[in-house]
Write an enzyme that holds these catalytic residues in place. Structure first.
Site, PDB file in Angstrom:
ATOM      1  N   HIS A 118       0.834  -1.215   0.000  1.00  0.00           N
ATOM      2  CA  HIS A 118       0.000   0.000   0.000  1.00  0.00           C
ATOM      3  C   HIS A 118       0.863   1.257   0.000  1.00  0.00           C
ATOM      4  O   HIS A 118       1.993   1.244   0.482  1.00  0.00           O
ATOM      5  CB  HIS A 118      -0.880   0.050   1.253  1.00  0.00           C
ATOM      6  CG  HIS A 118      -1.964  -0.982   1.259  1.00  0.00           C
ATOM      7  ND1 HIS A 118      -3.270  -0.703   0.917  1.00  0.00           N
ATOM      8  CD2 HIS A 118      -1.927  -2.305   1.554  1.00  0.00           C
ATOM      9  CE1 HIS A 118      -4.001  -1.797   1.013  1.00  0.00           C
ATOM     10  NE2 HIS A 118      -3.210  -2.799   1.396  1.00  0.00           N
ATOM     11  N   GLU A 180       3.129  -0.169   4.140  1.00  0.00           N
ATOM     12  CA  GLU A 180       2.481   1.131   3.890  1.00  0.00           C
ATOM     13  C   GLU A 180       3.595   2.153   3.761  1.00  0.00           C
ATOM     14  O   GLU A 180       4.277   2.443   4.742  1.00  0.00           O
ATOM     15  CB  GLU A 180       1.571   1.454   5.075  1.00  0.00           C
ATOM     16  CG  GLU A 180       0.712   2.663   4.925  1.00  0.00           C
ATOM     17  CD  GLU A 180      -0.414   2.483   3.919  1.00  0.00           C
ATOM     18  OE1 GLU A 180      -0.232   2.973   2.791  1.00  0.00           O
ATOM     19  OE2 GLU A 180      -1.454   1.879   4.239  1.00  0.00           O
TER      20      GLU A 180
HETATM   21  C1  LIG Z   1      -4.222   4.372   2.838  1.00  0.00           C
HETATM   22  C2  LIG Z   1      -4.603   2.937   2.946  1.00  0.00           C
HETATM   23  O1  LIG Z   1      -5.186   2.408   2.043  1.00  0.00           O
HETATM   24  N1  LIG Z   1      -4.278   2.276   4.044  1.00  0.00           N
HETATM   25  C3  LIG Z   1      -4.622   0.892   4.292  1.00  0.00           C
HETATM   26  C4  LIG Z   1      -3.994   0.411   5.539  1.00  0.00           C
HETATM   27  C5  LIG Z   1      -3.970  -1.078   5.642  1.00  0.00           C
HETATM   28  O2  LIG Z   1      -3.616  -1.741   4.659  1.00  0.00           O
HETATM   29  O3  LIG Z   1      -4.304  -1.601   6.723  1.00  0.00           O
HETATM   30  C6  LIG Z   1      -6.140   0.722   4.355  1.00  0.00           C
HETATM   31  O4  LIG Z   1      -6.818   1.620   4.880  1.00  0.00           O
HETATM   32  O5  LIG Z   1      -6.650  -0.269   3.878  1.00  0.00           O
HETATM   33 ZN   LIG Z   2      -4.099   1.109   0.457  1.00  0.00          ZN
END
Ligand SMILES: CC(=O)N[C@@H](CC(=O)O)C(=O)O
Ligand SMILES: [Zn+2]
Length: 313
Positions: A118, A180
């Site tokens: 991500h 991330e």
């Molecule tokens: C910005 C983003 O997409 N963050 C991810 C974090 C994760 O993979 O737990 C999400 O909200 O799914």
């Molecule tokens: Zn993401």
């Protein structure tokens, strides 16, 4: 997992998947997975089968986070067992398909490790996301990656919160790991962010190779940031946002936020202060994808976790 002489035993982590495009506009993961699908030499390791996989091809095609609903929230027991076939939202159908290929979630047949790539628009740097404080295999992997990255920093976000935890794509695996990396705008590739992600994954695969070769990893401690609370933007009675992240907080992910510190700035210039009872560490500050989730940032608390020694069973 079983314990013998305080060394936790885990079976060999042979089946590994690398997910990109769980969010179709997060370009580092999409690009790396496409690259490795063409030529997998870089992700090959002895005794490891690493499968690169685009999880949400329709969203990647449109360069959007999702088509019908957020895939990284879709892996609930209800969704995974929902009948209805083609009448279901695209991402629910896709979650079922992914669960068939890499799961079933919670079963012995599930993949050993899934890395889910991500990007964030927040200034979080290199972050690894865990879902359990008791998974010693993953904690040992975090320790290995952090040491391999030093002096560059790589932080660990622990999302084990009873209400704020969500059902991720990677949760299909026995050992789910989120990567991330930011800041990177949606739909944009930045070389520094792309390379940082690539390096984290290199170290992660090296760890799995060593583990599968029978190396014992001694007990260790890992500093993590545990998810505490989600903070929404201030809103008016109609739900419209009336303030922005304060300039003193913007880009200050992982830096201490103390009671009384500036948090938001209204459009007419007033400062709104943090009212919590103690120091917290905010992260995902002003993440673009979280406006729809009514979330300006999350607060975390610093904790040191202990992992026992681990070795292949
Ligand atoms: C910005 C983003 O997409 N963050 C991810 C974090 C994760 O993979 O737990 C999400 O909200 O799914
Ligand atoms: Zn993401």
């Amino acid at each position: 997992m079983s314990s013998y002489n305080n060394t936790a035993r885990f079976s060999e982590a042979r089946r590994v998947a690398i997910f990109g495009g769980t969010h179709g506009n997060e370009m580092s993961g999409v690009t790396l997975v496409n690259l490795w699908t063409k030529n997998g030499a870089e992700i090959q390791r002895k005794a490891v089968e690493a499968v690169p996989f685009i999880t949400n091809p329709k969203a990647v095609e449109k360069c959007t986070r999702y088509v019908d609903t957020d895939l990284n929230r879709a892996f609930t027991p209800e969704n995974l067992s929902a009948p209805g076939g083609n009448n279901l939202p695209y991402e629910v159908l896709r979650a079922q398909e992914i669960n068939r290929i890499f799961g079933p979630k919670g079963s012995p047949e599930a993949y050993d490790v899934i890395f889910d790539l991500h990007n964030t628009t927040s200034n979080m740097g290199c972050t690894l996301i865990l879902e359990s404080s008791k998974d010693y295999f993953n904690l040992q992997m975090m320790n290995y990656i952090k040491k391999a990255m030093a002096p560059a920093s790589c932080l660990v976000l622990l999302n084990e919160h009873p209400l704020l935890k969500y059902s991720t794509s990677r949760s299909v695996a026995k050992h789910p790991v989120g990567l991330e990396v930011g800041p990177q705008p949606q739909g944009v590739l930045r070389s520094n962010i792309f390379e940082a992600m690539r390096v984290i994954l290199k170290h992660a695969l090296d760890f799995i190779e060593l583990f599968n070769e029978g190396v014992e990893f001694p007990p260790c401690t890992v500093e993590v940031f545990r998810v505490l609370e989600r903070i929404d933007y201030p809103r008016d009675a109609n739900g419209n946002i009336i303030a922005m992240v304060h300039p003193n907080l913007q880009d200050c992910d992982w830096e201490p936020l103390n009671p009384g510190d500036p948090m938001f700035q209204t459009f007419d210039g007033k400062t709104i202060h943090y009212q919590g009872s103690g120091t917290v560490y905010p992260t995902f500050i002003n993440e673009a994808a979280y406006y729809e989730k009514q979330q300006a940032f999350i607060t975390t608390r610093r904790e040191t976790l202990v992992a026992s020694a681990i070795k292949k069973a």
